[in-house]
Write an enzyme that holds these catalytic residues in place. Structure first.
Site, PDB file in Angstrom:
ATOM      1  N   LYS A  11       8.550 -20.517  69.647  1.00  0.00           N
ATOM      2  CA  LYS A  11       8.282 -19.104  69.288  1.00  0.00           C
ATOM      3  C   LYS A  11       7.247 -19.079  68.152  1.00  0.00           C
ATOM      4  O   LYS A  11       6.338 -19.892  68.152  1.00  0.00           O
ATOM      5  CB  LYS A  11       9.581 -18.389  68.928  1.00  0.00           C
ATOM      6  CG  LYS A  11      10.660 -18.585  69.991  1.00  0.00           C
ATOM      7  CD  LYS A  11      11.834 -17.692  69.815  1.00  0.00           C
ATOM      8  CE  LYS A  11      12.889 -18.034  70.846  1.00  0.00           C
ATOM      9  NZ  LYS A  11      13.998 -17.092  70.852  1.00  0.00           N
ATOM     10  N   HIS A  96       9.096 -14.374  79.191  1.00  0.00           N
ATOM     11  CA  HIS A  96      10.227 -14.559  78.265  1.00  0.00           C
ATOM     12  C   HIS A  96      10.762 -13.183  77.869  1.00  0.00           C
ATOM     13  O   HIS A  96      10.013 -12.221  77.770  1.00  0.00           O
ATOM     14  CB  HIS A  96       9.755 -15.328  77.021  1.00  0.00           C
ATOM     15  CG  HIS A  96      10.882 -15.735  76.130  1.00  0.00           C
ATOM     16  ND1 HIS A  96      11.436 -14.863  75.217  1.00  0.00           N
ATOM     17  CD2 HIS A  96      11.578 -16.890  76.035  1.00  0.00           C
ATOM     18  CE1 HIS A  96      12.430 -15.487  74.593  1.00  0.00           C
ATOM     19  NE2 HIS A  96      12.534 -16.715  75.072  1.00  0.00           N
ATOM     20  N   SER A 213      21.092 -19.890  73.298  1.00  0.00           N
ATOM     21  CA  SER A 213      21.999 -20.522  72.323  1.00  0.00           C
ATOM     22  C   SER A 213      22.505 -21.894  72.772  1.00  0.00           C
ATOM     23  O   SER A 213      23.660 -22.248  72.506  1.00  0.00           O
ATOM     24  CB  SER A 213      23.161 -19.574  71.997  1.00  0.00           C
ATOM     25  OG  SER A 213      22.671 -18.397  71.376  1.00  0.00           O
TER      26      SER A 213
HETATM   27  C1  PEP Z   1      14.826 -18.676  73.955  1.00  0.00           C
HETATM   28  O1  PEP Z   1      14.283 -17.911  73.192  1.00  0.00           O
HETATM   29  O2  PEP Z   1      14.280 -18.980  75.032  1.00  0.00           O
HETATM   30  C2  PEP Z   1      16.120 -19.209  73.594  1.00  0.00           C
HETATM   31  C3  PEP Z   1      16.864 -19.726  74.532  1.00  0.00           C
HETATM   32  O3  PEP Z   1      16.476 -19.116  72.278  1.00  0.00           O
HETATM   33  P1  PEP Z   1      17.835 -19.694  71.595  1.00  0.00           P
HETATM   34  O4  PEP Z   1      18.013 -21.088  72.096  1.00  0.00           O
HETATM   35  O5  PEP Z   1      17.553 -19.636  70.119  1.00  0.00           O
HETATM   36  O6  PEP Z   1      18.931 -18.785  72.029  1.00  0.00           O
END
Ligand code: PEP
Length: 255
Positions: A11, A96, A213
């Protein structure tokens, strides 16, 4: 047998210098004998630095987090597929949920991006996923089917096995509340059945990642599920040791 794939979506994190430090540290902690595919997706401005820091021995590839569908022109602030290919990207994340929900990206734009990626030799990682409201209203399947089929509209069937799908429930992203293995399994199986109906037997080769997550604590259980071909990871990919741990768990699950 589908090769597992773990992708880290940085990101809007890390400067170019920090990105290079990550590569050096990640290389030290990643098992050199890993049999899975590993992808780092730094911000656009760090792609060149990461590509330059990589060596032939490195067991990972790079992805961009987005692209624009035109090849060049008066599109201030945008980056094309040909530019990403020139920078050494192998993959590009498309659609995304942060692009969809924070920047208003619609399915038809996502579709143009998927097609532009393929036209420039990039492998699209097409993200789909429902919001909490959509899940609670019983609309998960309808939402992900719509995103999947519209995202893949007019994509030649020969390209289907190349494309990677990431199921990322919006309510699980960055919340610390991952989908349960059963919840993920159900949607993954539905996505594959949808692909099979639309594109036939070739859909068995499509890798479907889970995202939301994922951490070293829940990765083992997720990777034990035969429907889950890997993960798209946000927060837990920013630390090279943590990310290497998840890659190691995916590798272990593949043996
Ligand atoms: C994502 O943004 O693609 C993502 C899965 O983030 P996180 O692992 O922080 O939930």
């Amino acid at each position: 047998m589908r090769t597992r794939l773990i992708a880290g979506n940085w990101k809007m994190h890390k400067t170019a210098a920090e990105a290079v430090t990550f590569v050096h540290e990640f290389r030290k902690v990643l098992s050199p004998s890993t049999s899975i595919d590993i992808v780092l997706a730094p911000p656009f401005v760090s792609l060149f630095a990461v590509q330059q820091a990589m060596t032939q021995e490195d067991r990972f590839a790079i992805a961009a987090q987005n692209l624009y569908w035109e090849t060049e022109g008066a599109y201030t602030g945008e980056v094309s597929g040909s530019m990403l290919q020139d920078l050494g990207c192998t993959y590009v994340i498309v659609g995304h949920s942060e692009r969809r929900h924070l920047f208003g990206e619609k399915n038809d734009e996502v579709n143009k991006k998927v097609k532009a990626a393929l036209a420039h030799g990039l492998i699209p990682i097409l993200c789909v996923g429902e919001t909490l409201e959509e899940r609670e209203a019983g609309n998960t399947q309808a939402v992900v089917k719509d995103q999947l089929l519209k995202g893949l509209s007019e994509v030649g069937v020969e390209n289907i096995p190349t494309i990677i799908i990431a199921y990322e429930p919006v309510w699980a992203i960055g919340t610390g509340r991952a989908a349960s293995v059963e919840q993920a399994e159900e949607v993954h199986a539905f996505l594959r059945a949808t692909l099979s109906t639309e594109f036939g037997e070739i859909s068995q080769d499509v890798r479907i990642l889970y995202g939301g997550s994922v951490s070293p604590q829940n990765a083992e259980a997720l990777f034990s599920c035969k429907e889950i071909d890997g993960a798209l990871i946000g927060k837990a990919c920013l630390d090279p040791v943590v990310f290497a741990k998840i890659c190691g768990l995916a590798d272990l699950a593949s043996t």
